[in-house]
Write a protein that holds these residues in place. Structure first.
Motif, PDB file in Angstrom:
ATOM      1  N   HIS A   4       3.282  -8.769   5.877  1.00  0.00           N
ATOM      2  CA  HIS A   4       3.520  -8.392   4.499  1.00  0.00           C
ATOM      3  C   HIS A   4       2.296  -8.550   3.633  1.00  0.00           C
ATOM      4  O   HIS A   4       2.312  -8.188   2.477  1.00  0.00           O
ATOM      5  CB  HIS A   4       4.664  -9.230   3.939  1.00  0.00           C
ATOM      6  CG  HIS A   4       5.977  -8.881   4.542  1.00  0.00           C
ATOM      7  ND1 HIS A   4       6.770  -7.886   4.037  1.00  0.00           N
ATOM      8  CD2 HIS A   4       6.602  -9.362   5.626  1.00  0.00           C
ATOM      9  CE1 HIS A   4       7.840  -7.788   4.788  1.00  0.00           C
ATOM     10  NE2 HIS A   4       7.773  -8.667   5.757  1.00  0.00           N
ATOM     11  N   ALA A   5       1.226  -9.105   4.227  1.00  0.00           N
ATOM     12  CA  ALA A   5       0.078  -9.440   3.405  1.00  0.00           C
ATOM     13  C   ALA A   5      -0.491  -8.219   2.689  1.00  0.00           C
ATOM     14  O   ALA A   5      -1.156  -8.357   1.683  1.00  0.00           O
ATOM     15  CB  ALA A   5      -0.989 -10.088   4.265  1.00  0.00           C
ATOM     16  N   ALA A   6      -0.217  -7.037   3.213  1.00  0.00           N
ATOM     17  CA  ALA A   6      -0.821  -5.872   2.601  1.00  0.00           C
ATOM     18  C   ALA A   6      -0.049  -5.370   1.394  1.00  0.00           C
ATOM     19  O   ALA A   6      -0.572  -4.619   0.592  1.00  0.00           O
ATOM     20  CB  ALA A   6      -0.926  -4.760   3.637  1.00  0.00           C
ATOM     21  N   HIS A   7       1.172  -5.769   1.250  1.00  0.00           N
ATOM     22  CA  HIS A   7       1.979  -5.233   0.164  1.00  0.00           C
ATOM     23  C   HIS A   7       2.195  -6.264  -0.918  1.00  0.00           C
ATOM     24  O   HIS A   7       2.855  -7.264  -0.692  1.00  0.00           O
ATOM     25  CB  HIS A   7       3.346  -4.793   0.683  1.00  0.00           C
ATOM     26  CG  HIS A   7       3.307  -3.455   1.311  1.00  0.00           C
ATOM     27  ND1 HIS A   7       3.162  -2.305   0.586  1.00  0.00           N
ATOM     28  CD2 HIS A   7       3.367  -3.073   2.595  1.00  0.00           C
ATOM     29  CE1 HIS A   7       3.128  -1.280   1.403  1.00  0.00           C
ATOM     30  NE2 HIS A   7       3.247  -1.716   2.627  1.00  0.00           N
ATOM     31  N   PRO A   8       1.677  -6.031  -2.098  1.00  0.00           N
ATOM     32  CA  PRO A   8       2.007  -6.936  -3.188  1.00  0.00           C
ATOM     33  C   PRO A   8       3.505  -6.900  -3.428  1.00  0.00           C
ATOM     34  O   PRO A   8       4.141  -5.852  -3.236  1.00  0.00           O
ATOM     35  CB  PRO A   8       1.256  -6.352  -4.379  1.00  0.00           C
ATOM     36  CG  PRO A   8       0.291  -5.390  -3.825  1.00  0.00           C
ATOM     37  CD  PRO A   8       0.828  -4.926  -2.518  1.00  0.00           C
ATOM     38  N   PRO A   9       4.101  -8.026  -3.823  1.00  0.00           N
ATOM     39  CA  PRO A   9       5.529  -7.997  -4.123  1.00  0.00           C
ATOM     40  C   PRO A   9       5.789  -7.097  -5.318  1.00  0.00           C
ATOM     41  O   PRO A   9       4.895  -6.793  -6.103  1.00  0.00           O
ATOM     42  CB  PRO A   9       5.845  -9.449  -4.452  1.00  0.00           C
ATOM     43  CG  PRO A   9       4.533 -10.041  -4.822  1.00  0.00           C
ATOM     44  CD  PRO A   9       3.501  -9.318  -4.036  1.00  0.00           C
TER      45      PRO A   9
END
Ligand code: HEM
Ligand SMILES: [Cu+2]
Lengths: 95, 645, 198
Positions: free
Chosen positions: C8-13
């Motif tokens: 998930h590190a690539a997608h900002p929440p």
């Protein structure tokens, strides 16, 4: 007042409006320069008048924060220091 | 894009490439051959078209240069990976999340890659702009060396013209404007409680346009005939007819820098409008956010005009069109009108973010609510609107229609009203406050005092009779340096020192910071104040030589300017040393209320593990029970006694 | 610092949405605002030349193909109708309609551009002939460049539509190029009326 441009459909309607607007001005302008000017003024005033009156009826935005912490977690974010007395503040300025 | 997009298909991360395949992966290995490829494509198309049309010669230097100044940067951007995601998207293939969607930086190498984290991009911006600041400063030192004595010493006239042109262009387009964009990039999402900017990939791309623009302008010194030499204003028809090919480097450099700044401004606007934390209404935004909001509006509306003006000059120069050629029906004065219709608003692009920084620093460091918060925001908007109605005050002696003079004089003077509102608000904020003279505050106070001097000489210049006397003299040079150096630069330094602990997680050396301030402040005044006298006595600007009666003052100015230049060394040393070895910084060393200080230093990768709820104004210092924001929707916040320093 | 799972590190929440307007749509409209100003600077140059000429306009010896350009205008405007139709189709989940609409739009746009280039070669004056030539070619050329950009966006949307993307409730990849395309059309109407007719 409302923002007339929020989606493709509204942009499309804007295009139709622009076609009519410039078409009328062009036709009048070809017939007579002053007629073109008059049509331009009348149409522009009309558009502004319509735009000032137009309103959107919409429900207000929901505004609850997204929680990502543990449900019972409680944190303090912001602390402001106490207001100090007038005389102590004056003293601190004269330092 | 932040939202999960349902019409996108994500593939998992690709395995790291090995062997020759590393040449295909986005990065510095792909840059050289992609750049060469695009060079070839550009040259090929040009030659093909010229051959088909039967134009002679088929290989024409000026045309090829112009085309390549467009094609080569695209090659560089494609090589480093600026377009991979969009290419995959456009072809309908699965997009890879790691295609320059990297967040966070784990080593210094990550700063030399395409990175979509607004915090990394902010630091990339600041380091790059300081590099160009030093480069442009060295050019200034060369100029002052030449001007120390009358007569010609080190450089010839054409080189000198190149020096001041490149100096100004770099300072404006590669330092002041992008440095503010860098600070904004880092701070704005944090201040409004957002995880990142609205368009992270666009953000990464807009950063990488900057070095392109900068090296293009610097590189013009290597072009045959030398650098562009018609000033940062590049007036036509001078710039379009009598200049070496280096002038195209300026035209295109401005386009790249302008594109970068438009894209960033778009990003700021969308971020500020659509990504504020719940409860953060427009009237609860910190003033830095307000300032960048108005500035971005200015950029979006005005910057296309300088793009247009530089296109016209370039076409006149390379394609022999006739925009500004009177003989063929062109309108020479048109250039100045179009240029200043951007460039006067641009002086506010170079100043409003600084107003924002000063407001933050002054309020925090005098422990008082900012005075007249709403008026501070409204005066920004007033400046935005009025700024578009004053451009011709740069053209009082240009031979434009005389009836334009007085209206422009009046509007120019009226702009001083919203500006004055801001100055008085800062003073009222300081009044009775408990002032902490830390380095950011020193720079902020230095800014207020110096900017007032610059504003006053601005009013002088706006008065038509005085301007006719002082136009194109050192008085104007003094004015622009009091507003740009004393104004913009001081606030940039204030901002860098203020947010340094947040950005690096380390504290800078306060003693060196103070030393830097005093050296800069004194050196600045010794250098630029005497220029007022020189100007009034009639020494023209933009000359390499002057009559001997100005010799003493010029020698004095040159010596002072070397001291001023040396002060930058203290700054650079402090930054480098503190970044590596400084003591660890607390999360909130200034005890500030705004959101960026409520997370760790440096902040987590996505800023907040939970979006805060904003419940009050950002500047309620000293007001009991006042809160700006709470986490977890918890409105019962305890009041904690904070030791006063 | 919280540890983020690598995947998930690539997608900002997701951020809090503080405005009714969708971020991408807003971005496109702001970009268009800036494009309008770019056209504004070209129109400023146009009026400087036209007003300072003090003569009959177009200046002697220049005939503009008003009729052909008029047909071209109709072609371009009808391409906006097909664009709108394509989007309406996908909103109802009709993929064939989307594909047909996008393809037609693209072809109509291409026709416009090719006609324009054909006209250029028959005009009998060049950008370097005089200021009228300069301003005519630059203004229409600027618009042509925008048509080209619009066509590129449309091409991407068309390709994606044939590769199975877009659904009834996820179609911003068509909507954004559509908005841009309408802008290109409006701009042409302005250019056509000022430069050719008035
Ligand atoms: C009270 C506000 C101001 C007024 C009334 C004012 C007025 C003027 C005038 C009339 C000139 C033209 C002088 C001439 O060429 O004869 C000028 C030049 C200039 N001003 Fe200001 N100014 C103000 C504030 C600012 C600010 C805030 C900045 C930038 C941060 C700025 C930057 C410049 C620059 C760069 C020039 C020189 C342009 C060139 O290279 O020719 N001014 N100003
Ligand atoms: Cu100005």
């Amino acid at each position: 007042m409302k923002n007339p441009l929020r989606s493709e459909a509204e942009a499309f309607r804007f295009l139709l409006g622009a076609a009519v607007y410039f078409g009328l001005i062009a036709i009048a302008g070809v017939i007579n320069h002053w007629a073109g000017l008059a049509v331009f003024v009348v149409l522009s005033v009309g558009v502004v008048w319509w735009w000032m009156r137009a309103r959107r009826i919409e429900p207000p935005l929901q505004a609850t924060p997204v929680r990502r912490g543990a449900p019972d977690e409680r944190r303090i974010l912001v602390i402001a220091n106490r207001r100090r007395s007038w005389s102590s503040r004056l003293r601190s300025i004269r330092l | 894009m932040t939202a999960v997009t349902h019409d996108e298909v994500h593939a998992g991360p690709a395995p790291p490439p090995t062997g020759w395949r590393r040449l295909l992966a986005p990065g510095w290995l792909r840059v050289p051959w992609m750049t060469a490829l695009f060079f070839g494509i550009g040259a090929g198309i040009t030659v093909l078209v010229r051959w088909l049309e039967g134009w002679d010669p088929i290989w024409k230097g000026s045309v090829i240069t112009t085309v390549e100044l467009t094609a080569v940067p695209f090659g560089f951007l494609a090589g480093i990976g600026g377009f991979d995601y969009w290419m995959r998207y456009a072809a309908g293939s699965p997009t890879r999340p790691e295609d320059h969607s990297g967040h966070g930086a784990r080593s210094w190498r990550d700063y030399f890659r395409i990175n979509t984290d607004h915090k990394v991009i902010g630091i990339q911006y600041l380091v790059t702009t300081i590099f160009f600041f030093v480069a442009a400063g060295l050019l200034a030192m060369l100029m002052r060396a030449e001007l120390a004595r009358p007569g010609m010493q080190f450089v010839d006239n054409q080189t000198f013209n190149g020096l001041f042109s490149v100096h100004a262009a770099l300072m404006i387009f590669l330092f002041v404007i992008p440095a503010f964009a860098g600070i904004g990039n880092y701070v704005i999402p944090l201040m409004i409680g957002a995880p990142d900017m609205a368009f992270p990939r666009l953000n990464a791309l807009s950063f990488w346009l900057l070095p392109i623009a900068g090296f293009m302008m610097l590189g013009s010194f290597l072009a045959p005939g030398g650098a562009f030499a018609s000033g940062w204003t590049g007036y036509a028809p001078l710039a379009s007819t009598h200049q070496p090919i280096g002038s195209v480097f300026f035209n295109m450099g401005v386009q790249w820098a302008g594109a970068s700044s438009i894209m960033t401004a778009l990003n700021f606007l969308v971020t500020i409008i659509t990504m504020r934390a719940p409860g953060m209404s427009f009237w609860r935004m910190p003033l830095l956010v307000w300032a960048n909001f108005t500035t971005s509006l200015l950029v979006v509306i005005a910057t296309p005009f300088i793009a247009g003006s530089q296109f016209f000059v370039m076409f006149d120069h390379v394609m022999h069109t006739h925009f500004f050629d009177y003989q063929a029906g062109g309108y020479p004065l048109g250039y100045q009108h179009i240029f200043w219709f951007y460039s006067h608003p641009a002086v506010y692009i170079m100043m409003l973010p600084g107003f924002g920084i000063a407001s933050e620093v002054i309020s925090v460091m005098s422990r008082k609510p900012i005075f007249g918060y709403r008026l501070m925001a409204l005066s920004l908007l007033a400046i935005l609107v009025l700024g578009f109605s004053v451009w011709a005050h740069h053209m009082f002696v240009a031979g434009m229609a005389p009836w334009l003079r007085v209206p422009m004089m009046v509007t120019s003077m009226v702009i001083a009203v919203p500006t004055g509102i801001k100055v008085f608000s800062w003073l009222a904020t300081l009044w009775d406050g408990r002032i902490h003279f830390d380095t950011p505050m020193l720079f902020a106070l230095g800014f207020v005092s110096m900017f007032v001097i610059g504003g006053l000489s601005g009013i002088y210049l706006a008065a038509v009779p005085i301007d006719i006397h002082t136009s194109d003299t050192y008085f104007v040079v003094a004015h622009i340096h009091y507003v740009l150096f004393g104004g913009s630069l001081f606030t940039i330094f204030a901002g860098i020192y203020f947010w340094f602990p947040k950005m690096t997680g380390r504290m800078y050396d306060e003693r060196l910071g103070k030393l830097h301030f005093w050296l800069t402040f004194i050196g600045f005044n010794l250098t630029f104040f005497p220029m007022h006298w020189l100007g009034i006595q009639g020494m023209p600007r933009r000359v390499a030589d002057y009559v001997p009666r100005f010799a003493d003052l010029n020698m004095f100015i040159s010596l002072a300017s070397f001291g001023l230049g040396a002060s930058t060394l203290v700054f650079v040393y402090n930054m480098v040393k503190s970044w590596r070895f400084g003591p660890a910084a607390a999360a909130n060393p200034w005890r500030s209320l705004t959101l960026e200080w409520q997370v760790s230093s440096p902040p987590p990768i996505f800023n907040f593990d939970e979006i805060p709820q904003v419940v009050g104004n950002p500047y309620e210092y000293g007001v009991p029970d006042a809160r700006h924001a709470v986490f977890n929707g918890d409105r019962q916040v305890e009041l904690e006694e904070v030791p006063t320093r | 610092m919280t540890v983020q799972a690598e995947a998930h590190a690539a997608h900002p929440p997701e951020a809090h949405q503080s405005s009714r307007v969708d971020a991408r749509t807003l971005g496109m409209f702001l970009f268009i605002a800036s494009e309008v100003m770019l056209f504004g600077s070209f129109f400023t140059a146009y009026f400087f030349v036209r007003v300072s000429a003090h003569t009959h306009w177009p200046t002697a010896g220049h005939e503009l193909p008003v009729f052909v350009a008029g047909i071209n205008t109709i072609i371009l405007v009808s391409s906006s109708f097909t664009m709108h139709w394509a989007l309406q189709a996908i909103k109802r989940g009709n993929r064939a309609g989307l594909q047909a609409g996008l393809t037609l739009t693209f072809l109509l746009g291409l026709t416009f551009l090719l006609t324009q280039i054909r006209e250029y070669s028959r005009l009998g004056f060049a950008p370097y002939t005089d200021a009228f030539g300069t301003i005519f070619y630059c203004l229409t050329g600027l618009h042509g460049a925008h048509v080209f950009v619009g066509l590129t966006l449309l091409l991407a949307a068309t390709i994606r539509s044939y590769r199975g993307h877009y659904t009834a409730d996820a179609h911003w990849g068509v909507e954004i190029p559509g908005i841009y395309w309408h802008f290109v059309d409006v701009m042409w109407i302005v250019v056509y009326t000022t430069v050719y007719i008035l």
